[in-house]
Write a protein that holds these residues in place. Structure first.
Motif, PDB file in Angstrom:
ATOM      1  N   VAL A  63      67.788  48.637  92.033  1.00 15.05           N
ATOM      2  CA  VAL A  63      67.353  48.827  90.513  1.00 15.05           C
ATOM      3  C   VAL A  63      68.518  49.268  89.699  1.00 15.05           C
ATOM      4  CG1 VAL A  63      66.160  50.707  92.422  1.00 15.05           C
ATOM      5  CG2 VAL A  63      67.930  51.468  91.157  1.00 15.05           C
ATOM      6  N   LYS A  64      69.092  48.733  89.968  1.00 17.77           N
ATOM      7  CA  LYS A  64      70.251  48.720  88.786  1.00 17.77           C
ATOM      8  C   LYS A  64      69.530  47.966  87.617  1.00 17.77           C
ATOM      9  CE  LYS A  64      74.762  48.681  91.561  1.00 17.77           C
ATOM     10  NZ  LYS A  64      75.514  48.227  92.066  1.00 17.77           N
ATOM     11  N   GLY A  65      69.974  48.465  86.076  1.00 17.75           N
ATOM     12  CA  GLY A  65      69.423  47.857  85.070  1.00 17.75           C
ATOM     13  C   GLY A  65      68.173  48.155  84.899  1.00 17.75           C
ATOM     14  N   ARG A  66      68.115  49.334  85.971  1.00 15.25           N
ATOM     15  CA  ARG A  66      65.800  49.200  85.896  1.00 15.25           C
ATOM     16  C   ARG A  66      65.994  50.972  85.971  1.00 15.25           C
ATOM     17  NH1 ARG A  66      62.094  48.174  88.630  1.00 15.25           N
ATOM     18  NH2 ARG A  66      63.204  47.774  90.418  1.00 15.25           N
ATOM     19  N   PHE A  67      66.830  51.529  86.547  1.00 16.30           N
ATOM     20  CA  PHE A  67      66.579  53.133  86.587  1.00 16.30           C
ATOM     21  C   PHE A  67      67.184  53.457  86.320  1.00 16.30           C
ATOM     22  CE2 PHE A  67      63.634  52.768  90.569  1.00 16.30           C
ATOM     23  CZ  PHE A  67      62.679  52.197  89.923  1.00 16.30           C
ATOM     24  N   THR A  68      67.576  54.710  85.497  1.00 10.98           N
ATOM     25  CA  THR A  68      68.734  56.165  85.033  1.00 10.98           C
ATOM     26  C   THR A  68      68.586  57.219  85.973  1.00 10.98           C
ATOM     27  OG1 THR A  68      68.838  54.487  82.983  1.00 10.98           O
ATOM     28  CG2 THR A  68      69.658  56.760  83.824  1.00 10.98           C
ATOM     29  N   ILE A  69      69.570  57.271  86.597  1.00 11.20           N
ATOM     30  CA  ILE A  69      69.904  58.875  87.282  1.00 11.20           C
ATOM     31  C   ILE A  69      70.279  60.186  86.498  1.00 11.20           C
ATOM     32  CG2 ILE A  69      71.517  58.819  88.242  1.00 11.20           C
ATOM     33  CD1 ILE A  69      70.191  60.373  90.715  1.00 11.20           C
ATOM     34  N   SER A  70      70.061  61.452  85.885  1.00 12.50           N
ATOM     35  CA  SER A  70      70.571  62.697  85.255  1.00 12.50           C
ATOM     36  C   SER A  70      70.752  63.418  85.795  1.00 12.50           C
ATOM     37  CB  SER A  70      70.429  62.063  83.692  1.00 12.50           C
ATOM     38  OG  SER A  70      68.806  62.413  83.744  1.00 12.50           O
ATOM     39  N   ARG A  71      70.825  64.236  85.581  1.00  7.87           N
ATOM     40  CA  ARG A  71      71.499  65.700  85.893  1.00  7.87           C
ATOM     41  C   ARG A  71      71.236  66.705  84.773  1.00  7.87           C
ATOM     42  NH1 ARG A  71      74.780  66.568  90.903  1.00  7.87           N
ATOM     43  NH2 ARG A  71      73.876  68.845  90.016  1.00  7.87           N
ATOM     44  N   ASP A  72      70.561  67.591  84.555  1.00  5.58           N
ATOM     45  CA  ASP A  72      70.749  68.603  83.657  1.00  5.58           C
ATOM     46  C   ASP A  72      70.771  70.235  84.447  1.00  5.58           C
ATOM     47  OD1 ASP A  72      70.573  71.142  81.018  1.00  5.58           O
ATOM     48  OD2 ASP A  72      69.360  69.442  80.752  1.00  5.58           O
ATOM     49  N   ASN A  73      72.934  70.222  84.264  1.00  7.26           N
ATOM     50  CA  ASN A  73      73.215  71.487  85.316  1.00  7.26           C
ATOM     51  C   ASN A  73      71.858  72.981  84.650  1.00  7.26           C
ATOM     52  OD1 ASN A  73      74.175  69.814  87.235  1.00  7.26           O
ATOM     53  ND2 ASN A  73      76.350  70.075  86.477  1.00  7.26           N
ATOM     54  N   ALA A  74      72.724  72.783  83.305  1.00 12.09           N
ATOM     55  CA  ALA A  74      71.457  73.978  82.662  1.00 12.09           C
ATOM     56  C   ALA A  74      70.092  74.320  83.249  1.00 12.09           C
ATOM     57  CB  ALA A  74      71.974  74.176  81.261  1.00 12.09           C
ATOM     58  N   LYS A  75      69.267  73.081  83.313  1.00 10.87           N
ATOM     59  CA  LYS A  75      68.101  73.582  82.978  1.00 10.87           C
ATOM     60  C   LYS A  75      68.236  73.694  84.622  1.00 10.87           C
ATOM     61  CE  LYS A  75      66.026  71.640  79.487  1.00 10.87           C
ATOM     62  NZ  LYS A  75      65.183  70.826  79.006  1.00 10.87           N
TER      63      LYS A  75
END
Length: 116
Positions: A63-75
């Protein structure tokens, strides 16, 4: 402790989806968060992970280059942006929160189906 995934669905090959995982009941910002998937007849595999405070990320080669993981600790939410989807990405996608072997939780999963 609760992890609730959303955003799955049916998409054509080449399309995009963004999954969300809303967390409650634990110190979200302290946990490593990850997305895993399980296709029919296959073992569950790690797709992507994101560190707690550093936010460092790790991806499966597929999935490299196609998927992006992220997080919002406030939410208290972790996301998985999926682009250029392929039929082989079809699976149930699970969110996981990990602090230690004794402190690990899974969501119920959300189905992603990519048609050719």
């Amino acid at each position: 402790v609760q992890l609730v995934e959303s955003g799955g669905g049916l998409v054509q090959a080449g399309g995009s989806l963004t999954l969300s995982c809303a967390a409650s009941g634990f110190a979200f910002s302290s946990y490593v968060m990850s997305w895993h998937r399980q296709a029919p007849g296959k073992e569950r595999e790690l797709v992507a992970s994101i560190g707690s405070f550093s936010g460092s990320t790790n991806y499966a080669d597929s999935v490299k280059g196609r998927f992006t993981i992220s997080r919002d600790n406030a939410k208290r939410t972790v996301y998985l942006q999926m682009t250029s989807l392929k039929p082989e990405d079809t699976a149930v996608y699970y969110c996981r929160a990990y602090l230690s072997p004794a402190y690990s939780n899974w969501g119920q999963g959300t189905q992603v189906t990519v048609s050719s």
